[in-house]
Design a protein around this motif. Structure first.
Motif, short mmCIF file in Angstrom:
data_model
loop_
_atom_site.label_atom_id
_atom_site.label_comp_id
_atom_site.label_asym_id
_atom_site.label_seq_id
_atom_site.Cartn_x
_atom_site.Cartn_y
_atom_site.Cartn_z
N VAL A 34 42.08 36.31 50.11
CA VAL A 34 42.39 37.25 49.03
C VAL A 34 41.14 38.06 48.68
O VAL A 34 41.22 39.27 48.43
CB VAL A 34 42.93 36.50 47.79
CG1 VAL A 34 43.08 37.43 46.61
CG2 VAL A 34 44.23 35.81 48.12
N GLY A 35 39.99 37.40 48.68
CA GLY A 35 38.73 38.09 48.38
C GLY A 35 38.40 39.17 49.38
O GLY A 35 37.81 40.20 49.03
N GLY A 36 38.75 38.98 50.64
CA GLY A 36 38.54 40.02 51.63
C GLY A 36 39.33 41.27 51.32
O GLY A 36 38.83 42.39 51.45
N VAL A 37 40.55 41.08 50.88
CA VAL A 37 41.39 42.21 50.49
C VAL A 37 40.79 42.90 49.26
O VAL A 37 40.68 44.13 49.20
CB VAL A 37 42.84 41.75 50.21
CG1 VAL A 37 43.67 42.87 49.63
CG2 VAL A 37 43.46 41.20 51.47
N VAL A 38 40.37 42.09 48.29
CA VAL A 38 39.78 42.64 47.06
C VAL A 38 38.47 43.37 47.39
O VAL A 38 38.22 44.46 46.88
CB VAL A 38 39.54 41.52 46.02
CG1 VAL A 38 38.69 42.01 44.87
CG2 VAL A 38 40.87 40.99 45.52
N GLY A 39 37.64 42.78 48.24
CA GLY A 39 36.38 43.41 48.62
C GLY A 39 36.59 44.76 49.28
O GLY A 39 35.90 45.73 48.97
N ASN A 40 37.55 44.83 50.19
CA ASN A 40 37.86 46.12 50.84
C ASN A 40 38.35 47.14 49.83
O ASN A 40 37.96 48.30 49.87
CB ASN A 40 38.91 45.92 51.93
CG ASN A 40 38.32 45.35 53.19
OD1 ASN A 40 37.20 45.65 53.56
ND2 ASN A 40 39.08 44.49 53.84
N TRP A 41 39.19 46.71 48.90
CA TRP A 41 39.73 47.62 47.89
C TRP A 41 38.62 48.15 46.99
O TRP A 41 38.55 49.35 46.71
CB TRP A 41 40.80 46.90 47.08
CG TRP A 41 41.42 47.76 46.03
CD1 TRP A 41 42.39 48.70 46.21
CD2 TRP A 41 41.08 47.78 44.64
NE1 TRP A 41 42.70 49.29 45.01
CE2 TRP A 41 41.90 48.75 44.03
CE3 TRP A 41 40.19 47.08 43.86
CZ2 TRP A 41 41.83 49.03 42.68
CZ3 TRP A 41 40.13 47.35 42.51
CH2 TRP A 41 40.94 48.31 41.93
N VAL A 42 37.75 47.23 46.52
CA VAL A 42 36.67 47.64 45.62
C VAL A 42 35.72 48.60 46.32
O VAL A 42 35.32 49.63 45.75
CB VAL A 42 35.90 46.40 45.10
CG1 VAL A 42 34.61 46.78 44.42
CG2 VAL A 42 36.78 45.60 44.15
N PHE A 43 35.34 48.29 47.56
CA PHE A 43 34.40 49.16 48.27
C PHE A 43 35.00 50.53 48.55
O PHE A 43 34.29 51.53 48.51
CB PHE A 43 33.92 48.51 49.56
CG PHE A 43 32.92 47.42 49.33
CD1 PHE A 43 32.17 47.35 48.17
CD2 PHE A 43 32.70 46.46 50.29
CE1 PHE A 43 31.24 46.35 47.95
CE2 PHE A 43 31.77 45.45 50.10
CZ PHE A 43 31.04 45.40 48.93
N LYS A 44 36.29 50.59 48.82
CA LYS A 44 36.92 51.90 49.02
C LYS A 44 36.94 52.71 47.73
O LYS A 44 36.71 53.91 47.73
CB LYS A 44 38.34 51.73 49.56
CG LYS A 44 38.37 51.35 51.02
CD LYS A 44 39.78 51.20 51.52
CE LYS A 44 39.76 50.72 52.96
NZ LYS A 44 41.10 50.46 53.49
N ARG A 45 37.21 52.04 46.62
CA ARG A 45 37.23 52.72 45.32
C ARG A 45 35.84 53.21 44.92
O ARG A 45 35.72 54.25 44.28
CB ARG A 45 37.77 51.81 44.22
CG ARG A 45 39.19 51.40 44.40
CD ARG A 45 40.11 52.59 44.11
NE ARG A 45 41.48 52.18 44.33
CZ ARG A 45 42.32 52.80 45.13
NH1 ARG A 45 41.95 53.86 45.79
NH2 ARG A 45 43.55 52.36 45.28
#
Length: 80
Positions: free
Chosen positions: A37-48
């Protein structure tokens, strides 16, 4: 292979984040799930934030690790 790669990276980063978090996190299995789940969150945060970490396995590991650390930190707040 499309679904296996993120699962392996997420599991590895979840395990590593569990080792880095004070108190060991929630146990290996939950840390691995939270790492995915953290990998998904990390990708989302870095894109934002428009942050780009080197692509490839190392970049994916760093992104997943940061996301997993954030998720484990937040989950640890609710654990207490």
């Amino acid at each position: 292979m499309n679904i296996l790669y993120p699962l392996i990276i997420g599991a590895l980063t979840g395990w590593l984040a569990g080792k880095l978090i004070k108190g060991g996190g929630f146990g290996n299995l939950v840390n691995i799930v939270l790492g995915i789940v953290g990998g998904v969150v990390g990708n989302w945060v870095f894109k934002r934030l428009a942050v780009s970490i080197n692509s490839g396995v190392i970049g994916d590991l760093v992104t997943g690790l940061i996301g997993a650390l954030v998720i484990l930190f937040i989950a640890g707040l609710f654990k207490k």
